[in-house]
Design a protein around this motif. Structure first.
Motif, mmCIF file in Angstrom:
data_model
loop_
_atom_site.group_PDB
_atom_site.id
_atom_site.type_symbol
_atom_site.label_atom_id
_atom_site.label_comp_id
_atom_site.label_asym_id
_atom_site.label_seq_id
_atom_site.Cartn_x
_atom_site.Cartn_y
_atom_site.Cartn_z
ATOM 1 N N VAL A 1 -1.470 1.697 -10.172
ATOM 2 C CA VAL A 1 -1.122 2.370 -8.917
ATOM 3 C C VAL A 1 -1.533 3.839 -8.968
ATOM 4 N N LEU A 2 -1.334 4.490 -10.108
ATOM 5 C CA LEU A 2 -1.729 5.897 -10.232
ATOM 6 C C LEU A 2 -3.235 6.052 -10.073
ATOM 7 N N ALA A 3 -3.989 5.122 -10.625
ATOM 8 C CA ALA A 3 -5.443 5.183 -10.475
ATOM 9 C C ALA A 3 -5.843 5.013 -9.016
ATOM 10 N N ALA A 4 -5.141 4.124 -8.317
ATOM 11 C CA ALA A 4 -5.427 3.924 -6.892
ATOM 12 C C ALA A 4 -5.147 5.206 -6.097
ATOM 13 N N GLY B 1 0.799 -1.219 0.000
ATOM 14 C CA GLY B 1 0.000 0.000 0.000
ATOM 15 C C GLY B 1 0.828 1.263 0.000
ATOM 16 N N ASP B 2 2.128 1.143 -0.159
ATOM 17 C CA ASP B 2 3.001 2.322 -0.227
ATOM 18 C C ASP B 2 3.100 2.737 -1.698
ATOM 19 N N ASN B 3 2.017 3.374 -2.176
ATOM 20 C CA ASN B 3 1.930 3.690 -3.603
ATOM 21 C C ASN B 3 2.974 4.707 -4.041
ATOM 22 N N GLU B 4 3.323 5.631 -3.156
ATOM 23 C CA GLU B 4 4.322 6.639 -3.522
ATOM 24 C C GLU B 4 5.650 5.974 -3.871
ATOM 25 N N ALA B 5 6.095 5.013 -3.040
ATOM 26 C CA ALA B 5 7.347 4.306 -3.323
ATOM 27 C C ALA B 5 7.194 3.441 -4.577
ATOM 28 N N ALA B 6 6.037 2.806 -4.730
ATOM 29 C CA ALA B 6 5.813 1.971 -5.917
ATOM 30 C C ALA B 6 5.911 2.808 -7.184
ATOM 31 N N ARG C 1 -9.640 -4.760 -17.597
ATOM 32 C CA ARG C 1 -10.858 -4.099 -18.071
ATOM 33 C C ARG C 1 -11.488 -3.220 -16.989
ATOM 34 N N ASP C 2 -11.384 -3.660 -15.729
ATOM 35 C CA ASP C 2 -11.998 -2.847 -14.674
ATOM 36 C C ASP C 2 -11.285 -1.504 -14.527
ATOM 37 N N LEU C 3 -9.966 -1.468 -14.764
ATOM 38 C CA LEU C 3 -9.247 -0.193 -14.723
ATOM 39 C C LEU C 3 -9.719 0.707 -15.857
ATOM 40 N N LEU C 4 -9.877 0.137 -17.046
ATOM 41 C CA LEU C 4 -10.336 0.943 -18.181
ATOM 42 C C LEU C 4 -11.729 1.495 -17.915
ATOM 43 N N ARG C 5 -12.581 0.695 -17.271
ATOM 44 C CA ARG C 5 -13.927 1.183 -16.949
ATOM 45 C C ARG C 5 -13.848 2.349 -15.960
ATOM 46 N N ARG C 6 -12.978 2.229 -14.964
ATOM 47 C CA ARG C 6 -12.834 3.301 -13.976
ATOM 48 C C ARG C 6 -12.320 4.578 -14.638
ATOM 49 N N LEU C 7 -11.345 4.423 -15.518
ATOM 50 C CA LEU C 7 -10.807 5.606 -16.195
ATOM 51 C C LEU C 7 -11.837 6.222 -17.121
ATOM 52 N N GLY C 8 -12.647 5.364 -17.744
ATOM 53 C CA GLY C 8 -13.689 5.885 -18.627
ATOM 54 C C GLY C 8 -14.787 6.598 -17.869
ATOM 55 N N GLY D 1 -5.684 8.146 -7.366
ATOM 56 C CA GLY D 1 -6.597 9.168 -7.859
ATOM 57 C C GLY D 1 -6.034 10.048 -8.951
ATOM 58 N N ASP D 2 -4.851 9.741 -9.459
ATOM 59 C CA ASP D 2 -4.247 10.531 -10.537
ATOM 60 C C ASP D 2 -4.680 9.917 -11.873
ATOM 61 N N PHE D 3 -5.933 10.190 -12.256
ATOM 62 C CA PHE D 3 -6.498 9.506 -13.414
ATOM 63 C C PHE D 3 -5.923 9.992 -14.742
ATOM 64 N N ALA D 4 -5.507 11.260 -14.800
ATOM 65 C CA ALA D 4 -4.919 11.762 -16.049
ATOM 66 C C ALA D 4 -3.633 10.992 -16.370
ATOM 67 N N ALA D 5 -2.750 10.879 -15.371
ATOM 68 C CA ALA D 5 -1.501 10.141 -15.589
ATOM 69 C C ALA D 5 -1.778 8.658 -15.786
ATOM 70 N N ALA D 6 -2.775 8.133 -15.049
ATOM 71 C CA ALA D 6 -3.117 6.714 -15.199
ATOM 72 C C ALA D 6 -3.565 6.419 -16.619
ATOM 73 N N ARG D 7 -4.416 7.323 -17.169
ATOM 74 C CA ARG D 7 -4.892 7.095 -18.540
ATOM 75 C C ARG D 7 -3.730 7.135 -19.523
ATOM 76 N N GLU D 8 -2.815 8.067 -19.324
ATOM 77 C CA GLU D 8 -1.650 8.176 -20.224
ATOM 78 C C GLU D 8 -0.864 6.863 -20.251
ATOM 79 N N HIS D 9 -0.606 6.288 -19.077
ATOM 80 C CA HIS D 9 0.173 5.050 -19.020
ATOM 81 C C HIS D 9 -0.656 3.846 -19.480
ATOM 82 N N ALA D 10 -1.957 3.862 -19.241
ATOM 83 C CA ALA D 10 -2.813 2.776 -19.719
ATOM 84 C C ALA D 10 -2.823 2.737 -21.242
ATOM 85 N N GLU D 11 -2.880 3.911 -21.865
ATOM 86 C CA GLU D 11 -2.856 3.966 -23.332
ATOM 87 C C GLU D 11 -1.506 3.492 -23.870
ATOM 88 N N ALA D 12 -0.421 3.874 -23.183
ATOM 89 C CA ALA D 12 0.904 3.405 -23.602
ATOM 90 C C ALA D 12 1.007 1.889 -23.477
#
Length: 463
Positions: A415-418, A386-391, A441-448, A420-431
């Motif tokens: 981890v970024l989505a967890a 749960g140490d997302n910052e270090a991850a 798929r559940d991450l893509l649904r959350r980002l959508g 709450g940084d959805f903009a960065a999460a979407r960028e890395h998900a697309e990459a």
């Protein structure tokens, strides 16, 4: 096992029947007439010795003493019997087993010239030349296949050469010929499955790759093929499992090839013992592989790379305690051996000793801050805690060293989505999706479901 040499008979020479003359024969003059000149010339030619063929004499000064001794012994056997194809072939095997491919080609070439009907010599020439002159290797493989079309490894070698040259159709034909000769060939099934996958025929590829996996469950390349198939199919979790299995298994597919096995058995070098251990492990003979590593350590006591590879054998057979012990021995000999320290951390993690694992992995990064395996394992460990910052920090370090790592983009997006940084999460998900590692798929649904707000910020989606 080498075939025994078959002695060749000289054609029988039939002499004319001689009758006693009833009258004195005219005396034969031995002057220098035309006939006498021809006879004398023919006698002179037949009396001349056949020109000696030079025996390859590579520089072995930097080689291990037992390797130098074996090469000298094999050269001596050829010098004592230069008309023996078996002696030349044995010399070629010794050269090839110790990485002297051009010299091996020369020796096999002489064996083939002396015994052109034996398929082993062109086949071994093809195997020796495959990485240095692939076109010549393919020609030699063709000669071998013509002499022994029922020997599957000849077709497999030709298929791999053709595939490497970009001739997919001809490679497919050769893989099928190999499968006809050896219906249980995992390598042939893998080759066909790989080519079908490139064509986009996913179901046909799945059938072949799953059959290959059933035939050789401990072959890393087959699991890598399945990982690519699952990624194309959109099954992220299955792709991840197969990719992890591919990393944890030997990078070899076992092949029933007594001719080439005879070459590797000639090796008396440390590298040769290691390759034999890997082949034994890939074939499921783990005890034999373990014994070969023990032999290696007798040959080179305390050698850190040998201890490291021995530890890897234990990891692949899920004996993590014994693996950790071998890695520690390697580090006692060479504290800056980063792969051994990283793998020690991973083994400790599998044993549930997370704090010790973290300590070893961080020590590995002191020697190499960009080591991908250390950063990947630490990122996963911190995400688990749960140490997302270090991850996030370690995933970004991983991507700094390799921006094309699709799995790292995917896991960082999670981890970024967890966080709450959805903009960065979407960028890395697309990459990740572009790089063949589609996010869950559940991450893509959350980002959508997330909606941009004024100022281009993002909010958490409704729960």
């Amino acid at each position: 096992m080498d075939c025994p040499a078959v002695p060749r008979r000289s054609p029988a020479v039939m002499g004319r029947r001689h009758h006693r003359a009833l009258i004195p024969a005219a005396p034969i003059r031995l002057g220098a007439g035309p006939a006498a000149v021809l006879i004398a010339a023919a006698s002179a030619v037949s009396a001349q010795p056949e020109p000696a063929v030079p025996i390859p004499d590579p520089d072995t000064a930097a080689m291990e003493p037992q390797v130098r001794e074996k090469i000298a012994r094999r050269r001596g056997l050829v010098a004592g019997d230069p008309r023996s194809p078996e002696a030349w072939g044995a010399l070629g095997k010794t050269f090839q087993a110790h990485g002297l491919e051009p010299e091996a080609d020369a020796a096999y070439g002489r064996a083939e010239a002396l015994d052109p009907g034996d398929f082993r010599w062109p086949y071994l020439r093809a195997a020796a030349l495959r990485n240095i002159r692939p076109e010549d290797a393919l020609t030699a493989a063709g000669r071998a296949a013509g002499l022994h079309p029922g020997y599957a490894p000849v077709h497999l070698l030709a298929a791999e050469l053709l595939e490497g040259a970009g001739d997919a159709e001809a490679a497919m034909d050769r893989y099928r010929q190999a499968l006809e000769a050896a219906p249980g060939s995992a390598l042939a099934e893998l080759g066909i499955g790989r080519l079908l996958l490139r064509r986009g025929e996913l179901e046909a590829a799945r059938e072949r790759l799953e059959r290959a996996a059933a035939l050789a469950p401990r072959a890393g390349p087959i699991q890598a093929g399945l990982a690519r198939l699952h990624a194309r199919d959109g099954d992220t979790e299955a792709a991840r499992r197969a990719a992890r299995a591919a990393r944890d298994l030997p990078d070899l597919v076992p092949v029933d090839d007594p001719v080439l096995t005879g070459v590797w058995d000639e090796s008396v070098s440390a590298r040769g013992y290691h390759e034999r251990a890997l082949r034994a492990e890939a074939a499921g003979a783990v005890e034999e592989a373990e014994a070969l590593y023990e032999d290696l350590l007798e040959l080179r006591p305390g050698e850190p790379d040998i201890l490291y590879n021995f530890g890897n054998l234990y990891v692949r057979t899920r004996r993590f305690g014994e693996a950790a012990a071998r890695y520690r021995e390697a580090l006692e000999a060479l504290p800056e051996h980063v792969p051994a320290r990283v793998n020690l951390g991973s083994a400790l993690l599998m044993l549930g000793r997370r704090d010790e694992a973290e300590h070893e992995l961080l020590r590995a990064l002191e020697h190499d801050p960009l080591d991908p395996d250390a950063n990947r394992t630490l990122a996963a460990l911190f995400a688990y805690r749960g140490d997302n910052e270090a991850a996030i920090r370690h995933y970004r370090a991983l991507l700094d060293s390799d921006p094309t790592d699709g799995a790292a983009h995917r896991d960082l997006a999670i981890v970024l989505a967890a966080e709450g940084d959805f903009a960065a999460a979407r960028e890395h998900a697309e990459a990740a999706e572009r790089l063949g590692s589609p996010p869950p798929r559940d991450l893509l649904r959350r980002l959508g479901a997330a909606r941009p707000q004024p100022g281009n910020s993002w909010v958490r989606p409704p729960r």
